[in-house]
Design a protein around this motif. Structure first.
Motif, PDB file in Angstrom:
ATOM      1  N   UNK A 198      28.096  39.533  43.489  1.00 33.16           N
ATOM      2  CA  UNK A 198      27.271  40.989  43.084  1.00 33.16           C
ATOM      3  C   UNK A 198      28.001  41.772  42.271  1.00 33.16           C
ATOM      4  N   UNK A 199      29.528  41.908  42.681  1.00 33.96           N
ATOM      5  CA  UNK A 199      30.455  42.784  41.831  1.00 33.96           C
ATOM      6  C   UNK A 199      30.732  42.189  40.508  1.00 33.96           C
ATOM      7  N   UNK A 200      30.362  41.127  40.235  1.00 34.04           N
ATOM      8  CA  UNK A 200      30.685  40.304  38.872  1.00 34.04           C
ATOM      9  C   UNK A 200      31.984  39.774  38.881  1.00 34.04           C
ATOM     10  N   UNK A 201      32.826  39.564  40.053  1.00 37.31           N
ATOM     11  CA  UNK A 201      33.908  38.970  40.126  1.00 37.31           C
ATOM     12  C   UNK A 201      34.166  37.371  39.870  1.00 37.31           C
ATOM     13  N   UNK A 245      50.852  38.216  32.692  1.00 36.36           N
ATOM     14  CA  UNK A 245      50.387  39.554  32.218  1.00 36.36           C
ATOM     15  C   UNK A 245      49.896  40.356  33.057  1.00 36.36           C
ATOM     16  N   UNK A 246      48.854  39.835  33.985  1.00 33.17           N
ATOM     17  CA  UNK A 246      48.273  40.431  34.953  1.00 33.17           C
ATOM     18  C   UNK A 246      49.269  41.212  35.950  1.00 33.17           C
ATOM     19  N   UNK A 247      50.024  40.399  36.338  1.00 32.27           N
ATOM     20  CA  UNK A 247      51.205  40.777  37.484  1.00 32.27           C
ATOM     21  C   UNK A 247      52.201  41.858  36.913  1.00 32.27           C
ATOM     22  N   UNK A 270      37.699  47.209  41.477  1.00 35.15           N
ATOM     23  CA  UNK A 270      37.030  47.833  39.865  1.00 35.15           C
ATOM     24  C   UNK A 270      38.212  47.376  39.225  1.00 35.15           C
ATOM     25  N   UNK A 271      39.558  47.538  39.380  1.00 33.98           N
ATOM     26  CA  UNK A 271      40.492  47.139  38.327  1.00 33.98           C
ATOM     27  C   UNK A 271      40.570  45.704  37.963  1.00 33.98           C
ATOM     28  N   UNK A 272      40.395  45.060  39.456  1.00 33.04           N
ATOM     29  CA  UNK A 272      40.215  43.472  39.048  1.00 33.04           C
ATOM     30  C   UNK A 272      39.329  43.153  38.056  1.00 33.04           C
ATOM     31  N   UNK A 273      37.916  43.695  38.297  1.00 28.20           N
ATOM     32  CA  UNK A 273      36.803  43.543  37.564  1.00 28.20           C
ATOM     33  C   UNK A 273      37.216  43.713  36.059  1.00 28.20           C
ATOM     34  N   UNK A 308      39.918  43.928  34.667  1.00 30.53           N
ATOM     35  CA  UNK A 308      41.007  42.907  34.101  1.00 30.53           C
ATOM     36  C   UNK A 308      40.217  41.618  33.831  1.00 30.53           C
ATOM     37  N   UNK A 309      39.269  41.025  34.492  1.00 30.92           N
ATOM     38  CA  UNK A 309      38.575  39.880  34.496  1.00 30.92           C
ATOM     39  C   UNK A 309      37.685  39.910  33.046  1.00 30.92           C
ATOM     40  N   UNK A 310      37.051  41.232  32.925  1.00 27.69           N
ATOM     41  CA  UNK A 310      36.352  41.299  31.767  1.00 27.69           C
ATOM     42  C   UNK A 310      36.883  41.242  30.423  1.00 27.69           C
TER      43      UNK A 310
END
Length: 147
Positions: free
Chosen positions: A27-30, A87-89, A65-68, A70-72
């Motif tokens: 639902x959150x797009x993750x 890079x993410x870490x 929200x930050x994870x989302x 990043x995934x975008x």
């Protein structure tokens, strides 16, 4: 989609999250699922890694929200690979350093004035004479300051 053949139950069991959590992530797009001919959710195998990244980031205190966001930034909504994870870490390490600094400041100032405007503590006239911090906004402005 042919390679989307993992059931919601399998993904939940394999990743250690509840089925409702998978639905929430979707639902959150993750994460993303597809429907089979019987209208049941099916996932690609890479969702296991994606959920692992989500869980690792959450354990570090990174918001959904930050994870989302990043995934975008991933091309074609792909799952982060080893290079992406590096890079993410690194980015998340910087966020964690900021959080650690904020928490250290919070810990070190818990026994003093927090700048709330109440002026009831003996130390408040030292830190916040005549509620001078009112111009910075409502609430405990000293605690809310960025490091």
């Amino acid at each position: 989609m042919e390679d989307a053949n993992l059931s919601v139950g399998y993904v939940a069991k394999r990743t250690g999250v509840k089925v409702s959590t998978l639905h929430f992530y979707e639902q959150k797009g993750l994460i993303r699922s597809w429907r089979n001919q019987g209208n049941q959710r099916r996932y690609k195998r890479d969702v296991l890694r994606r959920i692992s990244v989500i869980k690792a980031a959450q354990r570090l205190g990174i918001s959904l929200q930050s994870i989302h966001q990043t995934f975008l930034g991933m091309p074609n909504e792909r799952t982060p690979d080893k290079k992406d994870w590096a890079q993410l870490s690194q980015r998340w390490q910087q966020q964690l350093d900021q959080q650690i600094n904020s928490l250290t400041k919070l810990r070190d100032s818990l026994d003093g004035c927090i700048g709330c405007g109440c002026l009831s503590m003996q130390s408040c006239p030292i830190y916040n004479p005549e509620d001078a911090l009112e111009i910075e906004g409502p609430g405990p402005v000293i605690l809310d300051r960025k490091c």
